[in-house]
Write a protein that holds these residues in place. Sequence first.
Motif, mmCIF file in Angstrom:
data_model
loop_
_atom_site.group_PDB
_atom_site.id
_atom_site.type_symbol
_atom_site.label_atom_id
_atom_site.label_comp_id
_atom_site.label_asym_id
_atom_site.label_seq_id
_atom_site.Cartn_x
_atom_site.Cartn_y
_atom_site.Cartn_z
ATOM 1 N N VAL A 295 0.855 -1.181 0.000
ATOM 2 C CA VAL A 295 0.000 0.000 0.000
ATOM 3 C C VAL A 295 0.897 1.240 0.000
ATOM 4 O O VAL A 295 1.789 1.367 0.850
ATOM 5 C CB VAL A 295 -0.938 0.008 1.220
ATOM 6 N N LEU A 296 0.660 2.127 -0.967
ATOM 7 C CA LEU A 296 1.461 3.343 -1.091
ATOM 8 C C LEU A 296 0.688 4.531 -0.526
ATOM 9 O O LEU A 296 -0.450 4.777 -0.920
ATOM 10 C CB LEU A 296 1.799 3.621 -2.558
ATOM 11 N N ARG A 297 1.338 5.235 0.379
ATOM 12 C CA ARG A 297 0.775 6.492 0.871
ATOM 13 C C ARG A 297 1.885 7.531 0.871
ATOM 14 O O ARG A 297 2.377 7.959 1.908
ATOM 15 C CB ARG A 297 0.184 6.325 2.271
ATOM 16 N N MET A 298 2.278 7.909 -0.317
ATOM 17 C CA MET A 298 3.399 8.833 -0.511
ATOM 18 C C MET A 298 2.898 10.271 -0.626
ATOM 19 O O MET A 298 3.308 11.021 -1.512
ATOM 20 C CB MET A 298 4.196 8.430 -1.759
ATOM 21 N N ASN A 299 2.024 10.644 0.282
ATOM 22 C CA ASN A 299 1.415 11.975 0.223
ATOM 23 C C ASN A 299 2.432 13.087 0.481
ATOM 24 O O ASN A 299 3.374 12.910 1.249
ATOM 25 C CB ASN A 299 0.293 12.090 1.252
ATOM 26 N N VAL A 300 2.200 14.218 -0.151
ATOM 27 C CA VAL A 300 3.004 15.409 0.102
ATOM 28 C C VAL A 300 2.142 16.445 0.832
ATOM 29 O O VAL A 300 0.928 16.499 0.649
ATOM 30 C CB VAL A 300 3.563 16.016 -1.212
ATOM 31 N N ASN A 301 2.807 17.236 1.674
ATOM 32 C CA ASN A 301 2.132 18.323 2.381
ATOM 33 C C ASN A 301 0.915 17.824 3.162
ATOM 34 O O ASN A 301 -0.141 18.443 3.180
ATOM 35 C CB ASN A 301 1.718 19.434 1.397
ATOM 36 N N TYR A 302 1.086 16.695 3.828
ATOM 37 C CA TYR A 302 0.007 16.117 4.636
ATOM 38 C C TYR A 302 0.634 15.556 5.901
ATOM 39 O O TYR A 302 1.547 14.729 5.830
ATOM 40 C CB TYR A 302 -0.727 15.020 3.866
ATOM 41 N N GLY A 310 -4.255 1.966 8.549
ATOM 42 C CA GLY A 310 -5.064 1.074 9.363
ATOM 43 C C GLY A 310 -5.667 -0.058 8.550
ATOM 44 O O GLY A 310 -5.688 -1.215 8.984
ATOM 45 N N MET A 311 -6.169 0.277 7.361
ATOM 46 C CA MET A 311 -6.714 -0.766 6.487
ATOM 47 C C MET A 311 -5.625 -1.739 6.062
ATOM 48 O O MET A 311 -5.855 -2.956 5.986
ATOM 49 C CB MET A 311 -7.359 -0.120 5.262
ATOM 50 N N ALA A 312 -4.437 -1.239 5.771
ATOM 51 C CA ALA A 312 -3.326 -2.124 5.410
ATOM 52 C C ALA A 312 -2.951 -3.018 6.592
ATOM 53 O O ALA A 312 -2.736 -4.234 6.428
ATOM 54 C CB ALA A 312 -2.129 -1.296 4.954
ATOM 55 N N ALA A 313 -2.890 -2.424 7.788
ATOM 56 C CA ALA A 313 -2.536 -3.186 8.983
ATOM 57 C C ALA A 313 -3.541 -4.301 9.253
ATOM 58 O O ALA A 313 -3.181 -5.403 9.678
ATOM 59 C CB ALA A 313 -2.448 -2.251 10.187
ATOM 60 N N LYS A 314 -4.802 -4.025 9.009
ATOM 61 C CA LYS A 314 -5.868 -5.007 9.238
ATOM 62 C C LYS A 314 -5.582 -6.309 8.502
ATOM 63 O O LYS A 314 -5.853 -7.399 9.014
ATOM 64 C CB LYS A 314 -7.193 -4.403 8.780
ATOM 65 N N TYR A 315 -5.033 -6.198 7.295
ATOM 66 C CA TYR A 315 -4.750 -7.390 6.482
ATOM 67 C C TYR A 315 -3.259 -7.724 6.445
ATOM 68 O O TYR A 315 -2.817 -8.489 5.583
ATOM 69 C CB TYR A 315 -5.286 -7.172 5.066
ATOM 70 N N ASN A 316 -2.493 -7.161 7.389
ATOM 71 C CA ASN A 316 -1.054 -7.432 7.475
ATOM 72 C C ASN A 316 -0.328 -7.131 6.168
ATOM 73 O O ASN A 316 0.590 -7.853 5.772
ATOM 74 C CB ASN A 316 -0.796 -8.877 7.903
ATOM 75 N N TYR A 369 -1.952 -2.815 16.001
ATOM 76 C CA TYR A 369 -2.530 -1.540 15.575
ATOM 77 C C TYR A 369 -4.040 -1.690 15.381
ATOM 78 O O TYR A 369 -4.815 -0.839 15.831
ATOM 79 C CB TYR A 369 -1.877 -1.076 14.276
ATOM 80 N N PHE A 370 -4.442 -2.765 14.726
ATOM 81 C CA PHE A 370 -5.857 -2.998 14.436
ATOM 82 C C PHE A 370 -6.674 -3.073 15.728
ATOM 83 O O PHE A 370 -7.735 -2.455 15.856
ATOM 84 C CB PHE A 370 -5.992 -4.281 13.614
ATOM 85 N N ARG A 371 -6.166 -3.797 16.723
ATOM 86 C CA ARG A 371 -6.901 -3.947 17.981
ATOM 87 C C ARG A 371 -7.029 -2.613 18.719
ATOM 88 O O ARG A 371 -8.073 -2.324 19.325
ATOM 89 C CB ARG A 371 -6.191 -4.973 18.876
ATOM 90 N N GLU A 372 -5.973 -1.808 18.693
ATOM 91 C CA GLU A 372 -5.986 -0.552 19.433
ATOM 92 C C GLU A 372 -6.780 0.550 18.729
ATOM 93 O O GLU A 372 -7.016 1.611 19.311
ATOM 94 C CB GLU A 372 -4.547 -0.083 19.677
ATOM 95 N N HIS A 373 -7.191 0.285 17.486
ATOM 96 C CA HIS A 373 -7.910 1.300 16.705
ATOM 97 C C HIS A 373 -9.237 0.744 16.179
ATOM 98 O O HIS A 373 -9.676 1.079 15.079
ATOM 99 C CB HIS A 373 -7.037 1.782 15.547
ATOM 100 N N ASN A 374 -9.867 -0.092 16.979
ATOM 101 C CA ASN A 374 -11.120 -0.695 16.519
ATOM 102 C C ASN A 374 -12.300 0.253 16.755
ATOM 103 O O ASN A 374 -12.170 1.340 17.312
ATOM 104 C CB ASN A 374 -11.348 -2.067 17.186
#
Length: 395
Positions: A295-302, A310-316, A369-374
Motif C-alpha cells: 500500500v502506497l501512501r506517498m502523500n506530500v504536504n500532509y 489502518g486498512m493495510a494493517a488489518k490485512y497485514n 494496531y488494528f486492535r488498538e484502533h477498533n
Amino acid sequence: MNYLIVDLNITLDGHKLGFVQEMLHYLSQKQYADHQFHFLVNVDLEKEENSAVRVHAIDKSYQAKFDRHKGLKKYQEQWKYIHLKASQQSIDRVILMEFDLYQAAIGMDKNCHFGISGIWFRPYPRQQPIGLSLFGKLKFPLKRQQKKLLLRTALRNKRLDSIFILNDQATVDKLNARHGNRFAYLPDPVFEYNCPSLSNIRQQYGIDAARKILLVFGYIDDRKNIPNILKAVEKLSREEQSNLCLLMVGKVAPNYQELVSQAIDKHKSNAQLLQIDSFVENCEMEALFQQSDLVLRMNVNYFASSGIIGMAAKYNKPSLVSDYGIVAELTEKYALGKIADPLHIGQIKSALSDFLNHPEKWTVDGQNYFREHNTQAFVETLLFIGGSNLQKSPR
C-alpha cells in the motif's frame, strides 16, 4: 445523556461517510443505559432498530439555504441549524464529526446550553511548508497564524471542552500545555464491514498473478503525489516493472484530473497501470486491501492521521509512507512498513525495488494496531462512554 452527532457535509469522494455510518451501526447493536443518540446528517443512513438511536436528515429547504453560501458563512448557517436542533431535542452534548468547519461559529455563539466536542482533522502544529511553491511557502506563516486565531476564537466558548485529534498524542499534549486540558487523543478507527464475500481483484481488473499489486487508494488530489510515483516506477528495471501493477483507486479531484491524465499518458514502462476514477463501496475497499501486496501512501504536504495504514494493517499488508507527519511515526512505532521522502524519486524507486526483490523483508503484523484502533475504542472514546475512554495513546 442526550447526544447529537453531526455531519452535514458528507460526500462520496472519500470514506467520511464510514465514520458516521459505522458509528450508527455500532450504537444500534449496543445498549448503553440512560443514553440517547441522535444523528443529524445530510444523507440517508442505514438504520437498524434501536429506540435509543434516531436519525435526522436535513430537509431540502435547509440544504438549499446552506448551498447559497460558501466558506465561513455557510458553516455559520449550519451551526445555527445545529443549535436549533440541539434545543429542540434537549441535547446535552453535540459531537461534531468535523470540528474544523465550525470554529468561528462556535466562538461567536454565546448562548450554548449544551457541551461541545468534535474531531479536528487538520490541526496546524505539525504542518510545515513542504512541497509548496515559492508563493505557497511565503503564504504559509500567514495561514498558520489564521489557523491559530481561528482556534483561539473557538476556545472562547467555554462549552467547547473536548477537541479530539486522531492518533496524535504529541499534538494533544502540546496544545493542552498551551490552552488547558481541552484536547484529547482519539484512535483513528479501522472498521469491520459486514461483507459476506469479497470480489477477486485480479479477475475483476485483469491483473496477472505474477504481478505484485501496489495500491494507491483514496481521494486523488495533488497530495497523492501521483507524478512522482509514476516517475519512480519508470526508474525500475524492465524486469521489476514487469512484476508490478500500480492500481490507483479513488475519485480524482477536478483540478487534478488533467495532471494525472498527462502523467499516465507520458508514462513509459513495462508496469501495468490501472486507474479507477470512482468512489468504491466498503466491501470493494476491503477486497482491494486484502488482495494488494503493498500500500502506497506517498502523500506530500500532509501531516495528520490516515485510515489507509489502518486498512493495510488489518490485512497485514506493508505500507510505504511519506517520511514526515504522524503517519510516518505510527508506521515506525507499529512496524507497519517503511518510509521514504515523497519528493525524492530515487528514494521511492529504491523502496519499490527492495520490496519487489526482497518481499520477505517487508512482512508486517498489523494486528496490534488494528486492535488498538477498533470501532469500540473510537466510539466510546468520542462519546465518553463504556470502558474505552482513552485519554492518552497506547505507549
